[in-house]
Design a protein around this motif. Structure first.
Motif, PDB file in Angstrom:
ATOM      1  N   ALA A 123      22.255 -20.448 -25.801  1.00 54.08           N
ATOM      2  CA  ALA A 123      23.706 -20.596 -25.743  1.00 54.08           C
ATOM      3  C   ALA A 123      24.097 -21.996 -26.189  1.00 54.08           C
ATOM      4  N   ALA A 130      24.713 -17.302 -27.804  1.00 47.48           N
ATOM      5  CA  ALA A 130      25.986 -17.026 -27.131  1.00 47.48           C
ATOM      6  C   ALA A 130      26.825 -18.298 -27.150  1.00 47.48           C
ATOM      7  N   GLY A 182      30.151 -20.576 -25.700  1.00 50.16           N
ATOM      8  CA  GLY A 182      31.080 -20.816 -24.612  1.00 50.16           C
ATOM      9  C   GLY A 182      31.972 -22.012 -24.909  1.00 50.16           C
ATOM     10  N   SER A 220      32.359 -15.907 -25.925  1.00 49.90           N
ATOM     11  CA  SER A 220      32.180 -14.902 -24.881  1.00 49.90           C
ATOM     12  C   SER A 220      32.633 -15.393 -23.516  1.00 49.90           C
ATOM     13  N   LEU A 258      27.629 -16.436 -19.301  1.00 51.96           N
ATOM     14  CA  LEU A 258      26.762 -16.156 -20.455  1.00 51.96           C
ATOM     15  C   LEU A 258      25.354 -15.747 -20.037  1.00 51.96           C
ATOM     16  N   THR A 262      22.950 -17.551 -18.807  1.00 55.86           N
ATOM     17  CA  THR A 262      22.038 -18.511 -19.420  1.00 55.86           C
ATOM     18  C   THR A 262      21.807 -19.668 -18.456  1.00 55.86           C
TER      19      THR A 262
END
Length: 231
Positions: free
Chosen positions: A4, A113, A115, A138, A163, A165
Motif C-alpha cells: 500500500a 492499494a 490511501g 480505496s 486497506l 495492510t
C-alpha cells in the motif's frame, strides 16, 4: 514491494495552495458577508485549526464561526454565496500535478492499494468524488471528518486498517507539512518526501513543516520507481 502507498494531498498530489489565490477566496467570502478583506482575514486565519479539525462541524459552520468573530449576522443567501466561492476554489485547487495520474496508474498496475491522508476543510470531501483522483483511492482520512490531524498515529492506522495492510508493508508520501513524514515513521511505515517547490512556485500555504532527514524525491513521477525499487 509495498502492498500500500498512502499519500498526503496538498503539496503532494496537488500543488500547495498559492497564497494570492487563497487571499482572493477570503476576499470573496468577505465581500459576500458585506465586510472588507482586512476585516475578515485575521479572524478567518485565527480559526484555521478549527476548520482543519472539524470543530465547526461543516463548511457552513466554518463561515458562521468567522462571522461571529467579526460580529456579522449571516443570511441563508450569504451562506450559499460563500459556499459557492469556497467550493469553486477547492475544485480549482484539486487538480493533479503533472504526472500524478500516470504515477497512480503505475502503482495500481503494481497491485498497490492507495490511501489518502489529508488535513483539510470540509470542502475537500464535499467535492472529492468530482476529482480525477476519486477512482484511485480505496480509503481516505479527512481531518475535518475524523477530528484527527497528522501526525497523530490514528490517522495512518485508520487508513491502513481499511486497506488491510500493516505499517511495515506500506509507504507514506508527503511534502512534509503537519510533521506527517515523521508521524508515518513513528507508526512503523516507511516515508519519502516530495520536494518540488521552486522559486517559480511563489508564496504558498504550508502548515506545520518540520525538518526531515529521510529519503527525498524531486518530482511526483519519481514515486513509481521508488516503490518499484524498494521492499
Amino acid at each position: 514491494m509495498y502492498k500500500a502507498v498512502l499519500f498526503d494531498l496538498f503539496g503532494t498530489l496537488i500543488a500547495p495552495p498559492p497564497m494570492p489565490v487563497y487571499r482572493k477566496m477570503v476576499s470573496g467570502v468577505a465581500s459576500a458577508l458585506g465586510v472588507s478583506f482586512e476585516t475578515l482575514n485575521d479572524p478567518w486565519m485565527s480559526i484555521n485549526d478549527g476548520r482543519l479539525d472539524g470543530s465547526f462541524e461543516s463548511s457552513e459552520g466554518d463561515i458562521l464561526a468567522a462571522a461571529k468573530l467579526i460580529g456579522v449576522e449571516v443570511s441563508e443567501s450569504q451562506i450559499a454565496e460563500c459556499m459557492d466561492i469556497r467550493r469553486s476554489v477547492t475544485r480549482d485547487f484539486l487538480v493533479p500535478k503533472p504526472g500524478a495520474l500516470d504515477m497512480l496508474d503505475a502503482l495500481v498496475e503494481m497491485d498497490c492499494a492507495l490511501g489518502l491522508i489529508t488535513d483539510c476543510v470540509y470542502d475537500v470531501p464535499a467535492v472529492w468524488a468530482e476529482t480525477d483522483f476519486f477512482p484511485y483511492f480505496s480509503a481516505a482520512h479527512y481531518s475535518c471528518v475524523t477530528h484527527i490531524r497528522k501526525p497523530d498515529g490514528r490517522a495512518y492506522k485508520g487508513v491502513l486498517d481499511l486497506l488491510e495492510t500493516s505499517p511495515e508493508e506500506a509507504l507514506f508520501v508527503g511534502d512534509g507539512g503537519s510533521d506527517e513524514l515523521n508521524g508515518a515513521v513513528r507508526v512503523g511505515m516507511d516515508a519519502v518526501m516530495i520536494s518540488d517547490l521552486t522559486p517559480e512556485s511563489g508564496e504558498v500555504m504550508r502548515v506545520g513543516v518540520v525538518d526531515w532527514d529521510g529519503p527525498v524525491v524531486k518530482s511526483i513521477s519519481e514515486i513509481t520507481d521508488y516503490v518499484r525499487n524498494h521492499r
